[in-house]
Design an enzyme around this catalytic site. Sequence first.
Site, short mmCIF file in Angstrom:
data_model
loop_
_atom_site.label_atom_id
_atom_site.label_comp_id
_atom_site.label_asym_id
_atom_site.label_seq_id
_atom_site.Cartn_x
_atom_site.Cartn_y
_atom_site.Cartn_z
N THR A 11 0.81 -1.22 0.00
CA THR A 11 0.00 0.00 0.00
C THR A 11 0.84 1.26 0.00
O THR A 11 0.49 2.26 -0.63
CB THR A 11 -0.94 0.01 1.22
OG1 THR A 11 -1.81 -1.11 1.15
CG2 THR A 11 -1.76 1.29 1.29
N ASP A 55 1.42 -6.69 -4.39
CA ASP A 55 0.55 -6.55 -3.23
C ASP A 55 0.90 -7.71 -2.31
O ASP A 55 0.98 -8.85 -2.75
CB ASP A 55 -0.92 -6.63 -3.67
CG ASP A 55 -1.90 -6.38 -2.55
OD1 ASP A 55 -1.77 -7.05 -1.50
OD2 ASP A 55 -2.81 -5.55 -2.72
N SER A 56 1.10 -7.46 -1.03
CA SER A 56 1.60 -8.53 -0.16
C SER A 56 0.60 -9.66 0.00
O SER A 56 0.98 -10.75 0.46
CB SER A 56 2.02 -7.97 1.21
OG SER A 56 0.91 -7.68 2.02
N THR A 87 1.17 -4.51 4.20
CA THR A 87 0.83 -4.85 5.58
C THR A 87 0.15 -6.21 5.72
O THR A 87 0.25 -6.84 6.77
CB THR A 87 -0.09 -3.79 6.21
OG1 THR A 87 -1.31 -3.71 5.47
CG2 THR A 87 0.59 -2.42 6.20
N ASP A 88 -0.54 -6.69 4.68
CA ASP A 88 -1.35 -7.89 4.85
C ASP A 88 -0.54 -9.09 5.29
O ASP A 88 -0.98 -9.87 6.14
CB ASP A 88 -2.10 -8.22 3.56
CG ASP A 88 -3.34 -7.35 3.37
OD1 ASP A 88 -3.73 -6.66 4.33
OD2 ASP A 88 -3.92 -7.37 2.27
N ARG A 234 -5.57 -24.68 13.52
CA ARG A 234 -5.86 -23.63 14.49
C ARG A 234 -6.97 -24.14 15.39
O ARG A 234 -8.14 -24.14 15.02
CB ARG A 234 -6.24 -22.33 13.77
CG ARG A 234 -5.13 -21.76 12.91
CD ARG A 234 -5.51 -20.41 12.32
NE ARG A 234 -5.60 -19.38 13.34
CZ ARG A 234 -6.68 -18.63 13.55
NH1 ARG A 234 -7.77 -18.80 12.84
NH2 ARG A 234 -6.67 -17.69 14.49
#
Length: 331
Positions: A11, A55-56, A87-88, A234
């Site tokens: 970003t 884009d990450s 940031t992702d 998880r």
Amino acid sequence: MRIHITYTGGTIGMVDSPHGLVPGADMRGWLYGLIDGTQISADQVSFTQLDPLIDSSCATPENWQAIVDDLRSHRDDADAFIILHGTDTMSYSSAAVSYALTDFGKPVVFTGSQYPLGMVETDATANVTGALNAVLSGRAQGVSLFFGHHLIAGNRVSKVSSWAFEGFAAPSVGLLAQTGAPWHWEPYESRGVGWEDPKPYTRHDVAVIDMAPGITAARLEAMFTPRPEAVLIRAYGVGNVPSDEPGLTDVIAGVLGEGIPVVVASQCQQARVLLGHYETGDAIARAGAIGTGDMTLEAAYAKIVFLLSQGLNGHDFADWYIRPIAGEITA
């Protein structure tokens, strides 16, 4: 101090397009404009722009390796390093890089922003100057992440907000530092056994599966078909699964019996996985499942990929998984 900056995308350097934000800002020009007139001179700073910028959300282990390769190629040219990243998945990348660079010996700080640098409300300036201050202090060590006034160990951090300027946190440990006049540094010691001459990251088939009320053995078996190279579950709380569900723990035990590592994390941000602490986690613990301790999900996943990339399996994988390589887990 010589500082090398690696721009990977994200970003921070995006611009508007007909299909949404895409990489396209003049990052090099912006950076050199940012330091103009400060105590940092232009000849102290070198710059790499990875190709392609991404884009990450599209990041893969090959992108992690591209960052590692760039850092190693400039190791002798700089005293400290800053990675500009989306940031992702920045916390995945910072954890991954920490495992691969235990012998690097120089500070690496990841940062990015929630708003592009070309917007008046951007947090890019504060985050990049924060990363610069972290390395200029001489106190940053290993791989860390700076965001929203906080410096955090790179393998102890999770993204906790998609919009807040303080978008990252260290759920299981404290901060390294908080900005201010002066900065407030916290005592922190990263303990890890390191990894000598790591092999490059490669992509591996790791199934990441959430437990949820009502999940059946048949659904879990379907998620494991075809068989992955490793599994990250998880679970609830300290590593609990619905053991009363007919056949569910048998499915997990069957995967383990085929020599496939099964790692159990917690859906809680603050947790220490203790398999067998409750009956609901005992069956998979006895079958050989591996708990993540107090690792973040990002650090746990990146560690699975790192160990698979080193060619580990079976008992060697399990033995190394519970050992701190770069301070990512409390021994």
